[in-house]
Write a protein that holds these residues in place. Structure first.
Motif, PDB file in Angstrom:
ATOM      1  N   VAL A   3      -0.379 -50.725  28.915  1.00 19.71           N
ATOM      2  CA  VAL A   3      -1.489 -49.550  28.824  1.00 19.71           C
ATOM      3  C   VAL A   3      -2.002 -48.757  30.216  1.00 19.71           C
ATOM      4  O   VAL A   3      -2.171 -49.128  31.543  1.00 19.71           O
ATOM      5  N   LEU A   4      -1.246 -47.063  30.114  1.00 19.97           N
ATOM      6  CA  LEU A   4      -1.734 -46.624  31.331  1.00 19.97           C
ATOM      7  C   LEU A   4      -3.129 -46.277  31.142  1.00 19.97           C
ATOM      8  O   LEU A   4      -3.328 -45.342  30.664  1.00 19.97           O
ATOM      9  N   LEU A   5      -3.908 -46.169  32.437  1.00 19.52           N
ATOM     10  CA  LEU A   5      -4.873 -44.843  32.675  1.00 19.52           C
ATOM     11  C   LEU A   5      -4.831 -43.846  33.425  1.00 19.52           C
ATOM     12  O   LEU A   5      -4.306 -44.260  34.826  1.00 19.52           O
ATOM     13  N   THR A   6      -4.837 -42.560  32.460  1.00 20.67           N
ATOM     14  CA  THR A   6      -4.446 -41.673  33.852  1.00 20.67           C
ATOM     15  C   THR A   6      -4.981 -40.709  33.749  1.00 20.67           C
ATOM     16  O   THR A   6      -6.252 -40.558  32.688  1.00 20.67           O
ATOM     17  N   GLY A   7      -5.086 -39.690  34.575  1.00 22.54           N
ATOM     18  CA  GLY A   7      -6.149 -38.052  34.519  1.00 22.54           C
ATOM     19  C   GLY A   7      -6.448 -37.881  36.370  1.00 22.54           C
ATOM     20  O   GLY A   7      -5.573 -37.869  37.277  1.00 22.54           O
ATOM     21  N   MET A   8      -7.557 -36.752  36.223  1.00 27.38           N
ATOM     22  CA  MET A   8      -7.266 -36.716  37.760  1.00 27.38           C
ATOM     23  C   MET A   8      -8.157 -36.997  37.828  1.00 27.38           C
ATOM     24  O   MET A   8      -8.623 -37.879  37.539  1.00 27.38           O
ATOM     25  N   SER A   9      -7.600 -36.793  40.218  1.00 26.01           N
ATOM     26  CA  SER A   9      -8.739 -37.726  40.549  1.00 26.01           C
ATOM     27  C   SER A   9     -10.076 -37.679  40.487  1.00 26.01           C
ATOM     28  O   SER A   9     -10.498 -36.627  39.753  1.00 26.01           O
ATOM     29  N   GLY A  10     -10.771 -37.986  40.421  1.00 23.92           N
ATOM     30  CA  GLY A  10     -12.107 -38.288  40.790  1.00 23.92           C
ATOM     31  C   GLY A  10     -12.844 -38.989  38.542  1.00 23.92           C
ATOM     32  O   GLY A  10     -13.694 -38.745  38.929  1.00 23.92           O
ATOM     33  N   VAL A  11     -11.737 -39.085  38.256  1.00 25.61           N
ATOM     34  CA  VAL A  11     -12.274 -39.326  36.404  1.00 25.61           C
ATOM     35  C   VAL A  11     -12.668 -40.689  36.470  1.00 25.61           C
ATOM     36  O   VAL A  11     -12.884 -41.064  35.976  1.00 25.61           O
ATOM     37  N   GLN A 105     -15.280 -44.528  48.116  1.00 23.98           N
ATOM     38  CA  GLN A 105     -15.096 -44.938  49.298  1.00 23.98           C
ATOM     39  C   GLN A 105     -13.579 -45.581  49.168  1.00 23.98           C
ATOM     40  O   GLN A 105     -13.408 -45.863  47.928  1.00 23.98           O
ATOM     41  N   GLY A 106     -12.825 -45.642  49.726  1.00 24.20           N
ATOM     42  CA  GLY A 106     -11.578 -46.278  50.297  1.00 24.20           C
ATOM     43  C   GLY A 106     -10.536 -45.626  50.069  1.00 24.20           C
ATOM     44  O   GLY A 106      -9.555 -46.018  49.690  1.00 24.20           O
ATOM     45  N   ASN A 107     -10.968 -44.007  49.428  1.00 21.18           N
ATOM     46  CA  ASN A 107     -10.275 -43.030  49.257  1.00 21.18           C
ATOM     47  C   ASN A 107     -10.538 -41.666  50.075  1.00 21.18           C
ATOM     48  O   ASN A 107     -11.513 -41.007  48.834  1.00 21.18           O
ATOM     49  N   GLU A 108      -9.570 -40.985  50.443  1.00 22.39           N
ATOM     50  CA  GLU A 108     -10.621 -39.667  51.133  1.00 22.39           C
ATOM     51  C   GLU A 108     -10.160 -38.415  50.283  1.00 22.39           C
ATOM     52  O   GLU A 108     -10.234 -37.669  50.773  1.00 22.39           O
ATOM     53  N   PHE A 109      -8.861 -38.887  49.576  1.00 19.80           N
ATOM     54  CA  PHE A 109      -8.821 -37.682  49.315  1.00 19.80           C
ATOM     55  C   PHE A 109      -9.792 -37.041  48.022  1.00 19.80           C
ATOM     56  O   PHE A 109     -10.008 -37.795  47.503  1.00 19.80           O
ATOM     57  N   GLY A 110      -9.410 -35.336  48.633  1.00 17.61           N
ATOM     58  CA  GLY A 110     -11.101 -34.723  47.725  1.00 17.61           C
ATOM     59  C   GLY A 110     -11.756 -34.641  47.942  1.00 17.61           C
ATOM     60  O   GLY A 110     -12.696 -33.638  47.932  1.00 17.61           O
ATOM     61  N   LYS A 111     -11.847 -34.786  49.298  1.00 22.77           N
ATOM     62  CA  LYS A 111     -13.216 -34.573  49.977  1.00 22.77           C
ATOM     63  C   LYS A 111     -13.218 -33.210  51.270  1.00 22.77           C
ATOM     64  O   LYS A 111     -14.056 -32.739  51.223  1.00 22.77           O
ATOM     65  N   LYS A 112     -11.063 -32.790  50.666  1.00 23.58           N
ATOM     66  CA  LYS A 112     -11.601 -31.745  51.200  1.00 23.58           C
ATOM     67  C   LYS A 112     -11.594 -30.291  51.099  1.00 23.58           C
ATOM     68  O   LYS A 112     -10.852 -30.578  50.132  1.00 23.58           O
ATOM     69  N   PRO A 113     -12.041 -29.371  51.111  1.00 22.88           N
ATOM     70  CA  PRO A 113     -12.203 -28.218  50.276  1.00 22.88           C
ATOM     71  C   PRO A 113     -10.176 -27.180  49.852  1.00 22.88           C
ATOM     72  O   PRO A 113     -10.677 -27.615  48.741  1.00 22.88           O
ATOM     73  N   GLU A 114      -9.259 -27.988  50.387  1.00 19.28           N
ATOM     74  CA  GLU A 114      -8.324 -27.120  50.455  1.00 19.28           C
ATOM     75  C   GLU A 114      -7.720 -28.536  48.617  1.00 19.28           C
ATOM     76  O   GLU A 114      -6.967 -28.725  47.720  1.00 19.28           O
ATOM     77  N   GLU A 115      -8.340 -29.874  49.091  1.00 15.02           N
ATOM     78  CA  GLU A 115      -8.166 -30.742  48.115  1.00 15.02           C
ATOM     79  C   GLU A 115      -8.075 -30.483  47.016  1.00 15.02           C
ATOM     80  O   GLU A 115      -8.309 -31.391  46.337  1.00 15.02           O
ATOM     81  N   LEU A 116     -10.061 -30.362  47.310  1.00 11.71           N
ATOM     82  CA  LEU A 116     -10.701 -29.717  46.017  1.00 11.71           C
ATOM     83  C   LEU A 116     -10.225 -29.332  44.887  1.00 11.71           C
ATOM     84  O   LEU A 116     -10.007 -28.977  44.207  1.00 11.71           O
ATOM     85  N   GLU A 117     -10.075 -28.110  45.909  1.00  6.71           N
ATOM     86  CA  GLU A 117      -8.910 -26.710  45.056  1.00  6.71           C
ATOM     87  C   GLU A 117      -7.443 -27.221  43.740  1.00  6.71           C
ATOM     88  O   GLU A 117      -7.750 -27.113  43.351  1.00  6.71           O
ATOM     89  N   LYS A 118      -7.510 -28.271  45.089  1.00  2.32           N
ATOM     90  CA  LYS A 118      -5.461 -28.779  44.560  1.00  2.32           C
ATOM     91  C   LYS A 118      -5.877 -29.554  42.967  1.00  2.32           C
ATOM     92  O   LYS A 118      -5.606 -29.203  41.812  1.00  2.32           O
TER      93      LYS A 118
END
Length: 164
Positions: A3-11, A105-118
């Motif tokens: 089973v693959l659990l997929t989706g955008m960051s933060g789901v 915690q443990g994953n910094e991706f999505g904390k910067k404005p440009e990452e959120l935008e992406k």
């Protein structure tokens, strides 16, 4: 059952992988350098977060009859869909994703404005494609135990903590 659990960051992919592991399932978070890296899917294309297809294919091919949950989202994930029994798309409202990304915690991706935008640009562009390839779509803004039950019930597995 693979089973693959997929989706955008933060789901909630990593959270669910951790929960299924805690419940005794074989569960692997593919959004880590062991399984993924930044590279172009094809020469000349933009650099994206992609899975190390050979390693992921080996993992999926080597799994036994037990349930295997893998979690992640990558530009080349469609290359392993033939090795999976079920693709579960995890979705959440934007405000829920923003809160999770800001506090995780443990994953910094999505904390910067440009990452959120992406993330939200990718959500608008690719979530429909992910949904078209999914066997099940789950709203992860519900309580975690409900999400786990919905997925386990759909794929037909009995979890160790289920009561008789």
């Amino acid at each position: 059952m693979k089973v693959l659990l997929t989706g955008m960051s933060g789901v909630g992919k990593s959270t669910l992988i951790g929960e299924f592991r805690a419940l005794g399932c074989h569960a692997v978070d593919l959004d880590s350098p062991e399984w993924s890296h930044y590279s172009a899917v094809k020469p000349g294309e933009a650099v994206e977060w992609i899975w190390r297809i050979e390693r992921v294919s080996e993992l999926l091919g080597d799994s036994t009859g037990d349930a295997l949950f893998v979690g992640g989202c990558a530009a080349n994930q469609g290359q392993v869909y033939g090795l999976l029994d079920c693709v579960v798309l995890l979705k959440a409202p934007e405000e829920v994703m923003r809160e999770r990304l800001a506090t995780r915690q443990g994953n910094e991706f999505g904390k910067k404005p440009e990452e959120l935008e992406k993330i939200f640009r990718d959500k608008a562009e690719f979530e429909g494609l992910l949904e078209a390839g999914a066997d099940l779509v789950v709203d992860t803004s519900k309580p975690l135990d409900e999400v786990i039950f919905e997925i386990a019930n759909y794929v037909g597995i009995r979890l160790q903590d289920d009561v008789e």
